[in-house]
Design a protein around this motif. Structure first.
Motif, PDB file in Angstrom:
ATOM      1  N   UNK A   1       0.830  -1.212   0.000  1.00  0.00           N
ATOM      2  CA  UNK A   1       0.000   0.000   0.000  1.00  0.00           C
ATOM      3  C   UNK A   1       0.861   1.258   0.000  1.00  0.00           C
TER       4      UNK A   1
ATOM      5  N   UNK B   1     -10.659  -4.408  -8.292  1.00  0.00           N
ATOM      6  CA  UNK B   1      -9.520  -4.599  -7.413  1.00  0.00           C
ATOM      7  C   UNK B   1      -8.748  -3.306  -7.247  1.00  0.00           C
ATOM      8  N   UNK B   2      -9.020  -2.340  -8.089  1.00  0.00           N
ATOM      9  CA  UNK B   2      -8.221  -1.119  -8.055  1.00  0.00           C
ATOM     10  C   UNK B   2      -9.044   0.037  -8.588  1.00  0.00           C
ATOM     11  N   UNK B   3      -8.829   1.206  -8.013  1.00  0.00           N
ATOM     12  CA  UNK B   3      -9.470   2.397  -8.566  1.00  0.00           C
ATOM     13  C   UNK B   3      -8.421   3.499  -8.685  1.00  0.00           C
TER      14      UNK B   3
ATOM     15  N   UNK C   1      -6.744  -8.146   4.978  1.00  0.00           N
ATOM     16  CA  UNK C   1      -7.760  -7.798   4.010  1.00  0.00           C
ATOM     17  C   UNK C   1      -8.066  -6.314   4.058  1.00  0.00           C
ATOM     18  N   UNK C   2      -8.151  -5.826   5.282  1.00  0.00           N
ATOM     19  CA  UNK C   2      -8.513  -4.422   5.455  1.00  0.00           C
ATOM     20  C   UNK C   2      -7.464  -3.500   4.839  1.00  0.00           C
ATOM     21  N   UNK C   3      -6.217  -3.830   5.068  1.00  0.00           N
ATOM     22  CA  UNK C   3      -5.165  -2.977   4.514  1.00  0.00           C
ATOM     23  C   UNK C   3      -5.118  -3.101   2.997  1.00  0.00           C
TER      24      UNK C   3
ATOM     25  N   UNK D   1      -7.397  -3.870   0.949  1.00  0.00           N
ATOM     26  CA  UNK D   1      -8.558  -3.358   0.213  1.00  0.00           C
ATOM     27  C   UNK D   1      -8.802  -1.874   0.422  1.00  0.00           C
ATOM     28  N   UNK D   2      -8.014  -1.275   1.263  1.00  0.00           N
ATOM     29  CA  UNK D   2      -8.256   0.134   1.532  1.00  0.00           C
ATOM     30  C   UNK D   2      -7.885   0.990   0.338  1.00  0.00           C
ATOM     31  N   UNK D   3      -8.783   1.877  -0.076  1.00  0.00           N
ATOM     32  CA  UNK D   3      -8.483   2.824  -1.141  1.00  0.00           C
ATOM     33  C   UNK D   3      -9.011   4.191  -0.755  1.00  0.00           C
ATOM     34  N   UNK D   4      -8.274   5.169  -1.128  1.00  0.00           N
ATOM     35  CA  UNK D   4      -8.763   6.523  -0.928  1.00  0.00           C
ATOM     36  C   UNK D   4      -9.629   6.914  -2.109  1.00  0.00           C
ATOM     37  N   UNK D   5     -10.729   7.592  -1.823  1.00  0.00           N
ATOM     38  CA  UNK D   5     -11.616   8.047  -2.881  1.00  0.00           C
ATOM     39  C   UNK D   5     -11.893   9.525  -2.701  1.00  0.00           C
TER      40      UNK D   5
END
Lengths: 723, 445
Positions: free
Chosen positions: B52, B317-319, B388-390, B392-396
């Protein structure tokens, strides 16, 4: 092209046909009507018209068409003509006859579509390969000859021409195959057959050598003295014969040999062997007065000594000596063995000074066993001594060892006691450590199960969790990730913790049975056996010097003083008892004082009341650490661990054990061999840098099944064909 | 005399060159390694965190267009070449390694609607709002030469999309109808219509090269065979599809980007319901492109984000997003599976890494081994909540975050209502319709 499109095509063409046929049919009908009308006019004359239809509609693909619809062809119809034609051979005739008699019918072949589909299925069934390497059709790496890379290339510039001229002048190869004339010659020099024969010869020679080596080794290991004596005698005879021949034929070599013998004799003289100063010789000297045999033995020894120390040597004796030495496995050395031996008795407590430096470590190890049988063996040794005369030195050594061992045995109890103590404390420490780990691990597993049991109904949420967790927070550093975890933790704290599954505790036997590897509690037996084993090896330990031990004593005293109040073992036991007591269910007292009886202080409850109003809870299931004296297993839920644990069984898995087994297999090189690690950590998709990955070509699909392909079985199965 | 000493063969412990790893004799007995799981868990956690931290997907931005980028085309032979057409009719050829424009040409009046490079890589085709199809040389014209198309075909109607056959000199355009053209002829060799007045995109199947699919304005996706005179089949959905892309490795699968914020992956043999519905965008999805490995695809959306979906998973999986990126109109996955290119409304083309945390450039063998190992660790422990939490974390951006939240609420409300209706009506009268079936109206044959 797939089935559908063909289907479409067929359908389309069919439509077309239908349209045409419809029109035709209408015409036909009109014509029929007309004909009927005409026939009706004519009266009786009714004639069936021979109908002609398109063959294509009902044509069987086996191209055997019965004349009428219901007609069946018999075999006899087909072979009926056989009798009439004389050309048919008798053999065929017989075969056909038997065929006619047998009732078994051959199954009709599958239809064309079906066979094709099966063929395609077979062709396209690709095993789902583990690793995909892109681009799919890579050229083999490595240098390629210029000719293969550039075809139709010509030297243009003057430099190139110059180079080519040089190459051709030196007979260097320019075209395929790239071999220089020398190389070609060398290729021709030895044919494959020759090489094979040569190799076979070499193999044979090597095998023979190894046999010979094995044989000599075996012979050397034979302990029988008599065998060696005979052997030596034969050798001596042989040697004398050879030497005499050599003197005649090759005097120079003979002189060389003589020189060698002289050297050996000198060594013997230096070593002072066979003198009657040894222990054995002394004892024999004492015995010689009374014993004939002993006297004889002494005589013999003296003779040998004389022989050996004589200036002029007979080659025979020397040779024997050499043999003897070689038997002992020693190299010919100038200095005698005992020069290296430590002087005995100077410092008996120093283990390094005791015994010879050349002492076998293996012997040391086994010496504990020797201890027990030392007496017998020494007796044996004595017997042997009487038989063997020449091995006195060795015998002396043996006896020496024996005495030393006896002395050491006297020391052993002290050492071993010390050891015992140490061992015990050590094992205790180990136990504690291990118990801790065991506790943790057990907790973990239990926790996992609990949580899994508790949270089954949250599957709908699970589905949403599959995607990304999108928030407004950015991760820039490692600390941010930590923060993320903290958030989670607080969230978890807020969330109602599912109650520990008290009503249906997971069967204790199940995890114990399944993950034996994880549970590494101490088994009492194992520990005990280990301890006893340790005591049995007294020689590995050293005896300290007097001052050393004094120091130790002091230190021990100091330590004892420092940890005066610490009784670790009893503390542990107390702790354990406390835990057990805490886990026991409390008795609930529901009695109301003074109800139905006299009230006041100092009054005893009646038995009836005690029986009726004091509620005893059912005893809890036995603790897991009941049988483990050195272990406390806490069965409480540990929240800090829970946060890191999976609380529901993930989707593809069906049982906990499956999932646990996947987690339990380590991937790292700390626990696996290099090859395994490489195999395990192969990435699923490999791409080459800077290579364009072309879309799958249809030829690629047809390739060998071993080739990595992408299309999974389902997508390919239902048919694809080349057109 | 025999002196026995400890002697070891140096081969067992001395490395051959100093570039080798030191030999460390190990005992692999699992009994000696009681903490292997927890140690690996820690490693996995660290790997995930570092992943990350190192996730910096944005590589470069290519600016130079004077209007929004409307279409892009990958070069078939050169990885470093990209073509882009903008809304003012300009086409630019980019050198991706240098991040610079190497050639600019005014191709059309009005939008450049579609662009494709011929399979040989020597020329490319463009279609525009001026009803023309133009073929251009890939080479830059020499000094003094004029920038002129090799070929110009005047059509009767506006063309909205273009694709070229994988191997033959045949291309397809779409507009009012889908036309198949021979490169040598000025009139189409075949035209397909099926009661629709406009198509938005047409794509050749890269494996079964005679098949095509197009998105029509009547909310349908139509399949064709180039050799047939009539279209094969069409599926009508609840909302219009904007574009579609075939899976380059699995001949029967294609994914369409829809106006209803979702993407649908279909098996062309079973059109009655999509195989997977890919959700996550919060606005219309405008473009989609498969990775050349066929394992993932990237989608561009009106919600100013680019998302990467595994081909068989319902969520991304990614943004990717940046502050300045506006509505993303077109997106391409580079032919070496390493990069993603997105063209957006605000005139820029952006170059992204396909794997956000991947190290670019050559990896040393040990580096590669380590990364492989880390990857496997992440895979192994990806069920564990913290990891999983780390991972899957994404900033939006705020707007998208709130919008997605709102959408979730709406969806939940709809579901709740449906559940209630079902509860209060005759059993069996309100059937349960799966998410996949919901979006397909009918399949017309």
């Amino acid at each position: 092209m797939d089935v559908h499109t063909t289907a479409y095509r067929v359908a389309n063409s069919h439509d077309f046909f239908l349209n045409e046929e419809e029109e035709d049919g209408e015409d036909e009908r009109r014509r029929q009507k007309l004909l009927e009308a005409i026939s009706a006019l004519g009266g009786k004359r009714k004639k069936t018209l021979g109908e002609r239809s398109e063959a294509a509609v009902q044509l069987s693909e086996f191209s055997v068409n019965a004349e009428g619809e219901g007609d069946k062809i018999n075999l006899s119809d087909l072979i009926g003509s056989m009798d009439k034609t004389p050309q048919v051979s008798a053999k065929t005739r017989k075969q056909l006859k038997t065929l006619q008699q047998s009732n078994r019918t051959v199954e009709s072949p599958l239809s064309k579509q079906e066979t094709e589909r099966i063929q395609r299925d077979v062709a396209f069934q690709k095993a789902a390969s583990e690793q995909l390497v892109f681009p799919l059709n890579q050229e083999a790496p490595g240098p390629k000859p210029m000719e293969r890379v550039v075809t139709g290339w010509k030297a243009r510039t003057p430099l190139e021409e110059e180079i080519f001229a040089l190459l051709s002048a030196n007979k260097q190869p320019i075209h395929d195959p790239i071999l220089t004339p020398q190389e070609e010659v060398s290729m021709k020099a030895m044919s494959l057959e020759e090489a094979k024969i040569r190799r076979a010869e070499l193999q044979k020679a090597r095998a023979l050598q190894s046999y010979y080596e094995a044989k000599t080794r075996r012979e050397r290991k034979i302990k029988s003295k008599k065998y060696h004596r005979v052997q030596n005698k034969a050798k001596r005879k042989d040697f004398v014969k050879q030497f005499e021949e050599m003197v005649k034929s090759d005097p120079a070599a003979a002189l060389e040999e003589l020189h060698k013998m002289e050297l050996a004799r000198m060594q013997e003289r230096m070593s002072l062997k066979h003198q009657n100063s040894g222990k054995w010789a002394k004892s024999k000297a004492i015995m010689a007065k009374y014993d004939e045999g002993a006297r004889k033995a002494m005589q013999q020894q003296l003779e040998v000594n004389k022989d050996l120390t004589q200036k002029l040597v007979t080659a025979v004796n020397d040779e024997e000596e050499e043999e003897e030495e070689e038997d002992e496995g020693g190299d010919p050395e100038v200095l005698p063995d005992f020069v290296n031996d430590a002087e005995q008795g100077v410092d008996s407590s120093n283990p390094w000074m005791r015994g010879k430096l050349s002492e076998d470590p293996a012997e040391k190890e086994t010496s504990e066993i020797v201890d027990l049988t030392a007496e017998e063996e020494s007796a044996d040794v004595e017997e042997e001594e009487e038989e063997e005369v020449k091995e006195t030195e060795e015998e002396a050594l043996l006896r020496e060892f024996d005495s030393r061992r006896k002395r050491r045995q006297a020391l052993i109890p002290v050492i071993s006691l010390d050891d015992d103590e140490e061992e015990e404390s050590k094992t205790a420490a180990e136990e504690e450590e291990e118990s801790k780990t065991a506790v943790e691990e057990k907790e973990e597993s239990k926790e996992e199960e609990e949580s899994k049991v508790a949270a089954v109904e949250e599957e709908e949420e699970e589905e949403e969790e599959e995607g990304l967790e999108e928030t407004l927070m950015r991760i820039r550093t490692l600390e941010d990730t930590e923060e993320l975890l903290m958030q989670e933790e607080s969230a978890a704290d807020e969330a109602p913790v599912p109650p520990p599954a008290a009503e249906n505790p997971p069967p204790a036997s199940q995890p114990a049975g399944t993950n034996k590897k994880r549970k590494r509690g101490i088994e009492l037996k194992q520990v005990l056996t280990k301890a006893t084993k340790v005591i049995q090896v007294p020689l590995a330990h050293t005896v300290e010097d007097a001052e050393d031990s004094d120091d130790n004593q002091e230190q021990r005293g100091l330590i004892r003083e420092a940890f005066a109040g610490d009784d670790v073992v009893s503390d542990f036991l107390k702790e354990k008892r406390k835990q057990e007591a805490a886990g026991k269910p409390q008795v609930v007292d529901l009695t109301l004082p003074g109800w139905g009886e006299w009230g006041g202080t100092g009054l005893k409850l009646s038995r009836r009341k005690r029986k009726k109003f004091r509620m005893k809870a059912a005893p809890p299931p036995p603790r897991k650490d009941v049988s483990l004296p050195g272990v406390i297993i806490s069965e409480k839920r540990n929240r800090s661990i829970t946060l890191h644990q999976v609380n529901t069984l993930p989707f593809p898995f069906e049982t906990h054990t499956q999932f646990e087994s996947t987690i339990r297999t380590p991937l790292g090189r700390t626990w696996n061999t290099e090859r395994t690690v490489k195999k395990i950590s192969k990435p699923k998709v490999v791409t080459r840098m800077g290579a364009i990955i072309e879309p799958m070509a249809r030829e690629e699909l047809m390739k060998d099944r071993n080739q990595a392909t992408v299309a999974d079985r389902n997508s390919v199965n239902s048919g694809k064909r080349k057109r | 005399m025999k002196v026995k000493v400890l002697s070891r063969n140096p081969d067992d412990y001395v490395r051959e060159t100093k570039l080798d790893i030191q030999r460390v004799p190990r005992n692999y007995d699992p009994a000696l390694h009681p903490f292997e799981v927890s140690r690996e868990y820690t490693r996995a956690l660290n790997a995930t965190k570092l992943d990350r931290v190192f996730a910096k997907p944005f590589v470069a931005s290519l600016d130079g267009h004077r209007d929004g980028v409307n279409c892009m085309a990958k070069h078939t032979n050169s990885l470093s070449t990209l073509l882009s057409g903008s809304c003012d009719g300009e086409v630019k050829v980019w050198n991706l390694t240098k991040h610079e424009c190497v050639r600019t040409l005014q191709a059309h009046e009005g939008f450049v609607r579609g662009m494709i490079v011929r399979f040989c890589g020597t020329s490319f085709f463009t279609v525009g709002d001026d009803k023309t199809i133009k073929q251009w040389k890939m080479e830059t014209p020499g000094y003094g030469e004029e920038e002129e198309p090799l070929n110009t075909i005047l059509g009767k109607t506006v063309f909205t999309g273009l694709d070229h056959h994988q191997k033959d000199a045949v291309f397809a355009t779409c507009g009012q109808q889908v036309d198949i053209w021979d490169e040598q002829r000025s009139s189409p060799i075949r035209s397909f219509t099926w009661g629709v007045d406009s198509f938005s995109s047409v794509r050749f199947n890269p494996v079964e090269t005679e098949l095509l699919a197009s998105c029509a304005s009547d909310r349908s996706i139509v399949l064709y065979d180039m050799r047939e005179s009539a279209p094969l089949k069409k599926v009508i959905m609840t909302m219009r599809s904007n574009s579609l892309c075939w899976n380059p490795m699995e001949a029967y699968y294609f994914t369409s980007s829809n106006e209803d914020y979702n993407l649908y992956t279909y098996d062309m043999r079973y059109l009655n319901k999509p195989i997977i519905v890919h959700m996550d965008h919060v606005s219309a999805v405008l473009d989609v492109d498969y990775s050349p490995t066929g394992k993932e695809f990237v989608s561009a959306s009106f919600d100013k984000t680019v998302r990467i979906f595994p081909k068989d998973v319902g969520h991304s999986r990614e943004v990717y997003h940046t502050k300045r990126m506006q509505h993303v109109i077109c997106v391409k996955w580079s032919a070496d599976n390493k990069y993603i290119l997105s063209g957006s409304d605000e005139m820029n083309i952006r170059l992204w890494k396909a794997n956000a945390a991947e190290k670019l450039g050559v990896l040393a063998p040990r580096e590669r081994q380590a990364s492989n190992y880390n990857q496997k660790l992440k895979e192994k422990f990806h069920y564990h909540p913290q990891i999983r939490r780390i991972a899957h974390h994404r900033h939006l951006p705020k707007s998208i975050y709130h919008q997605s939240k709102e959408l979730r609420v709406m969806k939940e409300a709809r579901r709740r209502k449906e559940r209630n209706v079902r509860k209060h009506s005759k059993p069996g009268s309100v059937p349960v319709v799966s998410e996949k079936e919901k979006h397909v109206v009918t399949v017309v044959k």
